[in-house]
Enzyme design. Structure first.
Site, short mmCIF file in Angstrom:
data_model
loop_
_atom_site.label_atom_id
_atom_site.label_comp_id
_atom_site.label_asym_id
_atom_site.label_seq_id
_atom_site.Cartn_x
_atom_site.Cartn_y
_atom_site.Cartn_z
N ASP A 341 -30.92 -40.00 -28.34
CA ASP A 341 -31.20 -40.43 -27.11
C ASP A 341 -32.32 -40.19 -26.47
OD1 ASP A 341 -28.33 -40.40 -27.85
OD2 ASP A 341 -27.81 -40.82 -25.84
N GLU A 481 -22.66 -46.75 -35.33
CA GLU A 481 -21.66 -45.86 -35.95
C GLU A 481 -20.18 -46.26 -35.85
OE1 GLU A 481 -22.45 -43.79 -32.43
OE2 GLU A 481 -24.30 -42.55 -32.95
N LYS A 593 -21.95 -51.62 -33.81
CA LYS A 593 -21.74 -50.88 -32.24
C LYS A 593 -23.07 -51.01 -31.54
CE LYS A 593 -20.93 -46.25 -30.56
NZ LYS A 593 -20.44 -44.93 -30.99
N GLN A 594 -24.03 -50.84 -31.97
CA GLN A 594 -25.33 -51.05 -31.17
C GLN A 594 -26.51 -51.40 -31.92
OE1 GLN A 594 -26.79 -46.84 -30.00
NE2 GLN A 594 -25.38 -45.98 -31.59
O1 IFM Z 1 -26.22 -41.10 -29.46
C1 IFM Z 1 -25.28 -41.74 -28.97
C2 IFM Z 1 -24.68 -42.48 -29.86
O2 IFM Z 1 -25.74 -43.09 -30.67
C3 IFM Z 1 -24.02 -43.53 -29.41
N1 IFM Z 1 -22.89 -42.90 -28.79
C4 IFM Z 1 -23.32 -41.91 -27.71
C5 IFM Z 1 -24.27 -41.00 -27.96
C6 IFM Z 1 -24.79 -40.22 -26.78
O3 IFM Z 1 -25.33 -41.12 -26.06
#
Ligand code: IFM
Length: 735
Positions: A341, A481, A593-594
């Site tokens: 992050d 993830e 997920k993202q």
């Molecule tokens: O780093 C992230 C991850 O990619 C997704 N879950 C939360 C983490 C911390 O923000």
């Protein structure tokens, strides 16, 4: 008289709670966090309430308590605690305890000052107006100042203040401290402590001032020193307490208690107004460099400032051995740990607007290279493999298991083992910093070593598939993830290719521009011709799974064979889809997920492929994303803007910018989603404004603003020069 535009301008700098919202206690505690890059104080109330999450955090103070899986960023003693009684009735905003006649709490983003005004009837014989003000000095980061005034509106009440340094705090039930000393004298109280395992020493001390001074009553309960003061008020008269607090640790001083006392003495001599002014002036310089002004969208304006504020209060200004955790210093989420992050979401904004702080954050990784080397070595690899979650040593601190679920089972967490792209994310941030700042000194002494030694890791990590004649990476976790331990994640494989290519360029630059120092570093890292040949071969033959029919990159091997589901079926919802579908089922379906392939598009830009190829991938992957992570919407907003999907771009940007203000993820109590905040800046600057630095080092703009925005203005640093960007009627970049 104040004009309408002045009122609007002021409103765009303020986050306001009015009336009091008892149901959103922990949400607003996070929102109203104040800080100064050294410490963060959640916006809990001075008098304390059941269910509150009092939190005072300072960068770098981690401790691994016995029996715990991983270290915590330790909750420090709370310096803000003050109880007030009015004619013997304790001030409280709880229902049935006196009566609230008025309430307004304001976080002024421009001055980083939190104020609360309450008009309160004690239920018996007095009405008072209470005013609470606090700031964490940006001028002296060890100093916190509070001014608490009580004015009698009705009656002639006796006012009693009971001020504490409250050492009863812990980390959600986990205790990290050994008490060394509870003390006080005159108008001073303090706690002196040491963490149980890491042995960090810390002093929290508070000094009290009234004008004229009142008689102090000292009580030294272990872990909770307190001072009481009492006075009576005539109608329409006022009493004001100034409480100075100082926090020092052995990270900044050999004798934290002595340092705290010195800080308090200096603050008292300087006086409240002057301290406040110095703090505000410092903030003015911060905002000068980092503010983005949006004309035509008040909601976006305030939300963007809110995001910037939270990044700035968490950004270490004077310390290059700490970094910003995923939840900043605003709550207990992720135990204060540092993730990707920081480098891919927060550092870019700092690189362009506060390059000295970006450098500090990258130096944190440099200082932790030994931990990263150790991690690589333990896993049987060469070079440096950064931890997925990082604290103060650079060792891996991702927990291996979740807490027990309601049925008692626990789920294995694989990210610490297999989410290895973090090493490349860090290298990317180093390169981006170097590219924008031209800071050769940093790069030569520190940055190059990070880029090269992480490349050495990849060189040893990549596997050769002799049957297929290609290089592969098995057992990986990419940004998506939801799908763990996959083979040939396109994001990871492609970024590894980028990384090795970059490392070769860096290698050649070092030998060309700094032959002596460069050759020394290359030799120290054991990089030789044979290795360079292998890197070149990996670059040429790295496997990127792709469907030959459609030309689509396959997010990882086997992704296209998963069940296609329509995620809109589960809308609207706050819970992530993996929670709805269950862990096992999630592995079997095409839900992301993202930003994963879309993240690759953001990082690589044109290197990803042509505009048509980008559009092709966007069309396929965008409908599959769940935004289960707060990191996702801003990156999608950025790419949507670049691809002219302006309605989606604005919707995603708006979501990301308000994720915390509106608690859109439902977990704001844990702390600010700092990556989302940094992503919002990138969506605006790289997405809507289309700011870029071309190969020749020239700034390029390709604005695509939401149609209702009249203009956008911001400043960026580029190669040591500050440039003002104005997009609107007369788009320009001025030196
Ligand atoms: O780093 C992230 C991850 O990619 C997704 N879950 C939360 C983490 C911390 O923000």
């Amino acid at each position: 008289m104040t004009s309408v535009s002045e009122i609007i301008e002021q409103r765009n700098w303020q986050v306001v709670e009015a009336p009091f919202n008892a149901g959103k206690l922990s949400h607003l505690e996070t929102i109203f966090t104040i800080g100064n890059g050294f410490l963060g104080l959640r916006g809990t109330f001075e008098e304390g309430y059941p269910g509150e999450m009092v939190s005072t955090l300072a960068h770098g103070i981690f401790n691994h308590a016995e029996g715990e899986l991983v270290p915590d960023l330790v909750n420090l003693p709370n310096p803000l605690a003050v109880k007030i009684t009015v004619n013997g009735v304790e001030f409280s905003m709880e229902r049935g305890k006196g009566q609230m006649l008025g309430y307004r709490r304001v976080l002024d983003l421009r001055t980083a000052c939190l104020t609360r005004e309450v008009i309160w009837h004690n239920g018996v014989d007095a009405i008072v107006k209470l005013r609470f003000e606090r700031f964490a000095s940006l001028k002296n980061p060890h100093l916190v100042a509070q001014r608490i005034s009580v004015r009698a509106l009705l009656g002639t009440p006796i006012i009693r203040f009971n001020s504490r340094v409250d050492g009863t705090q812990n980390n959600e039930g986990v205790h990290h401290w050994e008490e060394m000393q509870t003390g006080g004298e005159g108008d001073l109280i303090f706690l002196n402590r040491v963490t149980t395992q890491s042995r960090y020493r810390i002093a929290v001390a508070s000094l009290h001032q009234f004008n004229p001074m009142l008689k102090a009553e000292l009580t030294l309960t272990a872990g909770q020193p307190s001072l009481a003061y009492q006075t009576s008020l005539a109608v329409d008269s006022e009493v004001a307490l100034i409480k100075w607090s100082a926090i020092h640790t052995n990270r900044d001083s050999d004798d934290p208690l002595h340092a705290a006392q010195m800080t308090l003495k200096a603050a008292q001599q300087q006086g409240y107004e002057s301290s406040y002014q110095a703090h505000v002036e410092e903030w003015a310089t911060y905002w000068h460099d980092s503010d983005i002004q949006i004309e035509g969208d008040e909601t976006a304006q305030r939300a963007v400032r809110f995001c910037t504020y939270h990044l700035l209060i968490a950004a270490p200004r004077d310390d290059d051995r700490v970094s910003i955790g995923a939840k900043t210093l605003s709550g207990p989420g992720y135990k204060g740990h540092v993730f990707w992050d920081t480098e891919l979401f927060m550092v870019p904004m700092l690189t362009l607007t506060q390059p000295k702080i970006a450098r500090n954050l990258l130096m944190y990784r440099y200082h932790n290279l030994e931990g990263a080397r150790h991690k690589a070595q333990k896993s049987g690899f060469a070079g440096a493999m950064f931890p997925w979650e990082s604290t103060d040593t650079g060792e891996e601190t991702t927990p291996q298991w979740t807490h027990p679920l309601p049925d008692g089972t626990r789920i294995r967490i694989w990210t610490g083992d297999n989410e290895q792209h973090i090493s490349t994310d860090i290298a990317y941030a180093v390169m981006q910093y170097w590219h924008w700042t031209g800071d050769d000194e940093f790069f030569l002494k520190y940055g190059a070593e990070i880029v090269l030694d992480t490349a050495v890791f990849w060189g040893s990590r990549v596997e050769y598939n002799a049957d297929q004649g290609r290089y592969e990476l098995t057992n990986q976790i990419g940004p998506d993830e939801y799908h763990e331990n996959v083979n040939n994640s396109v994001f990871t494989n492609r970024m590894t290719q980028w990384h090795l290519q970059t490392a070769i360029t860096v290698h050649d630059w070092l030998l060309r521009e700094h032959p002596t120092a460069g050759a020394g570093l290359i030799e120290r890292l054991g990089i030789n011709t044979q290795q360079l040949t292998r890197w070149r071969d990996i670059i040429a033959r790295m496997y990127l799974p792709k469907d030959p029919q459609t030309g689509l990159l396959e997010q990882f091997e086997g992704f296209f064979k998963l069940d296609r589901i329509d995620i809109s079926h589960w809308q609207p919802r706050v819970a992530n889809l993996d929670a709805v579908l269950g862990h096992e089922r999630t592995q079997e379906v095409m839900v992301i997920k993202q930003a994963d392939i879309v993240m690759l598009m953001a990082l690589l830009g044109d290197q990803f492929g042509s505009r048509a190829e980008q559009e092709h991938h966007w069309t396929f992957y965008y409908p599959l994303v769940d935004h289960g992570s707060s990191l996702s919407p801003s990156i999608h907003a950025w790419i949507a803007a670049r691809l002219d999907h302006m309605a989606d771009a604005y919707k995603l940007f708006h979501y990301a910018a308000n994720i915390d203000l509106e608690d859109l993820k439902g977990n704001i109590r844990d702390g600010i989603h700092a990556a989302a905040a940094g992503g919002v800046w990138q969506a605006l600057v790289f997405g809507f404004a289309g700011l870029n630095l071309d190969e020749m080092g020239n700034l390029r703009l390709m604005p695509k603003l939401p149609s209702h925005w009249r203009s956008v203005r911001f400043r960026v640093w580029c190669k040591g020069q500050q440039r003002q960007i104005v997009i609107g009627d007369e788009t320009s970049t001025n030196p």
